[in-house]
Design a protein around this motif. Structure first.
Motif, PDB file in Angstrom:
ATOM      1  N   GLU A   1     -14.861  68.064  93.050  1.00 28.81           N
ATOM      2  CA  GLU A   1     -15.083  66.851  93.831  1.00 28.81           C
ATOM      3  C   GLU A   1     -16.573  66.770  94.156  1.00 28.81           C
ATOM      4  O   GLU A   1     -17.280  67.782  94.175  1.00 28.81           O
ATOM      5  CB  GLU A   1     -14.288  66.914  95.144  1.00 28.81           C
ATOM      6  CG  GLU A   1     -12.790  67.023  94.969  1.00 28.81           C
ATOM      7  CD  GLU A   1     -12.167  65.775  94.397  1.00 28.81           C
ATOM      8  OE1 GLU A   1     -12.709  64.666  94.609  1.00 28.81           O
ATOM      9  OE2 GLU A   1     -11.143  65.894  93.713  1.00 28.81           O
ATOM     10  N   TYR A   2     -17.049  65.586  94.459  1.00 29.03           N
ATOM     11  CA  TYR A   2     -18.459  65.411  94.803  1.00 29.03           C
ATOM     12  C   TYR A   2     -18.872  66.313  95.957  1.00 29.03           C
ATOM     13  O   TYR A   2     -19.944  66.906  95.959  1.00 29.03           O
ATOM     14  CB  TYR A   2     -18.731  63.941  95.143  1.00 29.03           C
ATOM     15  CG  TYR A   2     -20.183  63.658  95.427  1.00 29.03           C
ATOM     16  CD1 TYR A   2     -21.095  63.575  94.387  1.00 29.03           C
ATOM     17  CD2 TYR A   2     -20.630  63.485  96.726  1.00 29.03           C
ATOM     18  CE1 TYR A   2     -22.433  63.324  94.633  1.00 29.03           C
ATOM     19  CE2 TYR A   2     -21.969  63.238  96.989  1.00 29.03           C
ATOM     20  CZ  TYR A   2     -22.862  63.159  95.934  1.00 29.03           C
ATOM     21  OH  TYR A   2     -24.186  62.924  96.194  1.00 29.03           O
TER      22      TYR A   2
ATOM     23  N   THR B   1     -26.366  69.080  91.221  1.00 35.09           N
ATOM     24  CA  THR B   1     -26.589  67.636  91.139  1.00 35.09           C
ATOM     25  C   THR B   1     -27.436  67.254  89.932  1.00 35.09           C
ATOM     26  O   THR B   1     -27.383  66.126  89.475  1.00 35.09           O
ATOM     27  CB  THR B   1     -27.238  67.094  92.430  1.00 35.09           C
ATOM     28  OG1 THR B   1     -28.497  67.733  92.618  1.00 35.09           O
ATOM     29  CG2 THR B   1     -26.340  67.325  93.631  1.00 35.09           C
TER      30      THR B   1
ATOM     31  N   ALA C   1     -24.545  67.839  86.778  1.00 35.77           N
ATOM     32  CA  ALA C   1     -23.161  67.389  86.892  1.00 35.77           C
ATOM     33  C   ALA C   1     -22.949  66.110  86.084  1.00 35.77           C
ATOM     34  O   ALA C   1     -23.774  65.207  86.094  1.00 35.77           O
ATOM     35  CB  ALA C   1     -22.801  67.152  88.351  1.00 35.77           C
TER      36      ALA C   1
ATOM     37  N   ASN D   1     -20.452  63.011  85.815  1.00 34.01           N
ATOM     38  CA  ASN D   1     -19.329  62.357  86.495  1.00 34.01           C
ATOM     39  C   ASN D   1     -18.516  61.565  85.484  1.00 34.01           C
ATOM     40  O   ASN D   1     -19.043  61.031  84.518  1.00 34.01           O
ATOM     41  CB  ASN D   1     -19.795  61.493  87.663  1.00 34.01           C
ATOM     42  CG  ASN D   1     -20.698  60.372  87.263  1.00 34.01           C
ATOM     43  OD1 ASN D   1     -21.422  60.478  86.293  1.00 34.01           O
ATOM     44  ND2 ASN D   1     -20.666  59.295  88.007  1.00 34.01           N
TER      45      ASN D   1
ATOM     46  N   TRP E   1     -13.074  59.506  90.445  1.00 35.95           N
ATOM     47  CA  TRP E   1     -14.298  60.130  89.960  1.00 35.95           C
ATOM     48  C   TRP E   1     -14.254  61.625  90.210  1.00 35.95           C
ATOM     49  O   TRP E   1     -13.904  62.083  91.298  1.00 35.95           O
ATOM     50  CB  TRP E   1     -15.524  59.531  90.642  1.00 35.95           C
ATOM     51  CG  TRP E   1     -15.862  58.177  90.133  1.00 35.95           C
ATOM     52  CD1 TRP E   1     -15.679  56.990  90.775  1.00 35.95           C
ATOM     53  CD2 TRP E   1     -16.421  57.855  88.869  1.00 35.95           C
ATOM     54  NE1 TRP E   1     -16.097  55.946  89.988  1.00 35.95           N
ATOM     55  CE2 TRP E   1     -16.551  56.446  88.808  1.00 35.95           C
ATOM     56  CE3 TRP E   1     -16.824  58.608  87.771  1.00 35.95           C
ATOM     57  CZ2 TRP E   1     -17.078  55.793  87.699  1.00 35.95           C
ATOM     58  CZ3 TRP E   1     -17.351  57.944  86.662  1.00 35.95           C
ATOM     59  CH2 TRP E   1     -17.473  56.564  86.646  1.00 35.95           C
ATOM     60  N   LYS E   2     -14.605  62.376  89.186  1.00 36.03           N
ATOM     61  CA  LYS E   2     -14.725  63.841  89.260  1.00 36.03           C
ATOM     62  C   LYS E   2     -16.088  64.203  88.699  1.00 36.03           C
ATOM     63  O   LYS E   2     -16.730  63.424  88.004  1.00 36.03           O
ATOM     64  CB  LYS E   2     -13.636  64.527  88.420  1.00 36.03           C
ATOM     65  CG  LYS E   2     -12.231  64.264  88.885  1.00 36.03           C
ATOM     66  CD  LYS E   2     -11.942  64.994  90.163  1.00 36.03           C
ATOM     67  CE  LYS E   2     -10.478  64.805  90.543  1.00 36.03           C
ATOM     68  NZ  LYS E   2     -10.122  65.635  91.668  1.00 36.03           N
ATOM     69  N   TRP E   3     -16.516  65.414  88.965  1.00 34.48           N
ATOM     70  CA  TRP E   3     -17.798  65.905  88.471  1.00 34.48           C
ATOM     71  C   TRP E   3     -17.550  67.194  87.709  1.00 34.48           C
ATOM     72  O   TRP E   3     -16.920  68.116  88.213  1.00 34.48           O
ATOM     73  CB  TRP E   3     -18.773  66.121  89.636  1.00 34.48           C
ATOM     74  CG  TRP E   3     -19.358  64.834  90.079  1.00 34.48           C
ATOM     75  CD1 TRP E   3     -20.591  64.334  89.760  1.00 34.48           C
ATOM     76  CD2 TRP E   3     -18.745  63.820  90.886  1.00 34.48           C
ATOM     77  NE1 TRP E   3     -20.770  63.100  90.316  1.00 34.48           N
ATOM     78  CE2 TRP E   3     -19.649  62.757  91.010  1.00 34.48           C
ATOM     79  CE3 TRP E   3     -17.507  63.699  91.500  1.00 34.48           C
ATOM     80  CZ2 TRP E   3     -19.378  61.599  91.723  1.00 34.48           C
ATOM     81  CZ3 TRP E   3     -17.221  62.551  92.218  1.00 34.48           C
ATOM     82  CH2 TRP E   3     -18.147  61.520  92.320  1.00 34.48           C
TER      83      TRP E   3
ATOM     84  N   GLN F   1     -15.343  63.965  77.081  1.00 33.22           N
ATOM     85  CA  GLN F   1     -16.585  64.593  77.530  1.00 33.22           C
ATOM     86  C   GLN F   1     -17.356  65.238  76.377  1.00 33.22           C
ATOM     87  O   GLN F   1     -18.039  66.244  76.543  1.00 33.22           O
ATOM     88  CB  GLN F   1     -16.364  65.600  78.666  1.00 33.22           C
ATOM     89  CG  GLN F   1     -15.992  64.982  79.990  1.00 33.22           C
ATOM     90  CD  GLN F   1     -14.541  64.541  80.018  1.00 33.22           C
ATOM     91  OE1 GLN F   1     -13.661  65.292  79.653  1.00 33.22           O
ATOM     92  NE2 GLN F   1     -14.299  63.326  80.443  1.00 33.22           N
TER      93      GLN F   1
ATOM     94  N   ASP G   1     -19.644  51.101  91.135  1.00 37.13           N
ATOM     95  CA  ASP G   1     -19.695  52.563  91.133  1.00 37.13           C
ATOM     96  C   ASP G   1     -20.801  53.024  92.078  1.00 37.13           C
ATOM     97  O   ASP G   1     -21.884  52.450  92.111  1.00 37.13           O
ATOM     98  CB  ASP G   1     -19.957  53.094  89.719  1.00 37.13           C
ATOM     99  CG  ASP G   1     -18.845  52.750  88.748  1.00 37.13           C
ATOM    100  OD1 ASP G   1     -17.687  52.672  89.179  1.00 37.13           O
ATOM    101  OD2 ASP G   1     -19.141  52.569  87.558  1.00 37.13           O
TER     102      ASP G   1
ATOM    103  N   TRP H   1     -30.325  60.751  92.394  1.00 33.31           N
ATOM    104  CA  TRP H   1     -30.312  60.768  90.935  1.00 33.31           C
ATOM    105  C   TRP H   1     -31.336  59.802  90.360  1.00 33.31           C
ATOM    106  O   TRP H   1     -31.515  59.743  89.146  1.00 33.31           O
ATOM    107  CB  TRP H   1     -28.927  60.412  90.404  1.00 33.31           C
ATOM    108  CG  TRP H   1     -27.852  61.377  90.781  1.00 33.31           C
ATOM    109  CD1 TRP H   1     -27.976  62.712  91.021  1.00 33.31           C
ATOM    110  CD2 TRP H   1     -26.479  61.074  90.978  1.00 33.31           C
ATOM    111  NE1 TRP H   1     -26.765  63.253  91.348  1.00 33.31           N
ATOM    112  CE2 TRP H   1     -25.819  62.263  91.325  1.00 33.31           C
ATOM    113  CE3 TRP H   1     -25.736  59.910  90.887  1.00 33.31           C
ATOM    114  CZ2 TRP H   1     -24.460  62.322  91.587  1.00 33.31           C
ATOM    115  CZ3 TRP H   1     -24.379  59.977  91.146  1.00 33.31           C
ATOM    116  CH2 TRP H   1     -23.752  61.164  91.478  1.00 33.31           C
TER     117      TRP H   1
END
Length: 184
Positions: free
Chosen positions: A73-74, A82, A85, A87, A94-96, A120, A145, A151
């Motif tokens: 999870e975030y 960060t 990752a 996403n 949303w997952k990372w 992925q 989003d 970022w």
């Protein structure tokens, strides 16, 4: 928000805070980058860090590398996570993915030659020559989003249609011709 309310680390509320004021409770859990891979790509040192490059000519549809690693999870991301990752949507949420493969070194480009597919994997979307850097768009998405301001970066990809400041998710459709990429 009152002074007495705590901000949940790496939550949407914390996205409004500058990076130095955020709490990153987790250590980086990405681990070592796997190197014994059988993909037609390799990591190469470049002027700004590392990049992923094709080791042979690759037609459209070739899988160049795959993002693998823990999915979190975030709120579970650590400070260093960060940067690497990925996403993605998983079961509508949303997952990372904390990549531990050379895929993490594929850089952003506004006129990309690859994309990250639903498995992925980094997949060729226009023919790539051996020795060419593998690039995909980092900020593909919609205005709905949630973009984390930390970022944000100035793009220096050299494409004629470079977006300049990468500061939000944007819709994108591939549009290829010789006029899109820089000849520099």
């Amino acid at each position: 928000m009152t002074v007495n309310q705590a901000i949940v680390p790496n939550s949407e509320e914390s996205m409004e805070l500058p990076r130095e004021q955020r709490s990153f409770p987790c250590r980086t859990i990405r681990g070592e980058v796997l190197t014994d891979r059988s993909y037609p790509s390799q990591v190469v040192d470049v002027s700004f860090g590392k990049g992923l490059f094709a080791t042979r000519d690759c037609p459209v549809g070739t899988i160049l590398e795959k993002f693998e690693g823990p999915v979190v999870e975030y709120s579970e991301l650590g400070y260093d996570d960060t940067y690497y990752a990925l996403n993605f949507l998983y079961d509508g949420r949303w997952k990372w993915l904390l990549g531990n493969t050379p895929a993490i070194y594929a850089n952003h480009g506004c006129a990309p030659n690859a994309k990250v597919n639903s498995a992925q994997e980094i997949e060729v979307i226009r023919p790539i020559k051996a020795g060419e850097e593998i690039l995909f768009i980092y900020n593909t998405g919609t205005g709905e989003d949630k973009w984390d301001p930390m970022w944000t970066f100035d793009c220096k990809c050299g494409a004629k249609k470079c977006m300049g400041l990468v500061d939000s998710y944007r819709s994108w459709e591939p549009e290829y011709n010789d006029n899109l990429t820089s000849k520099a």
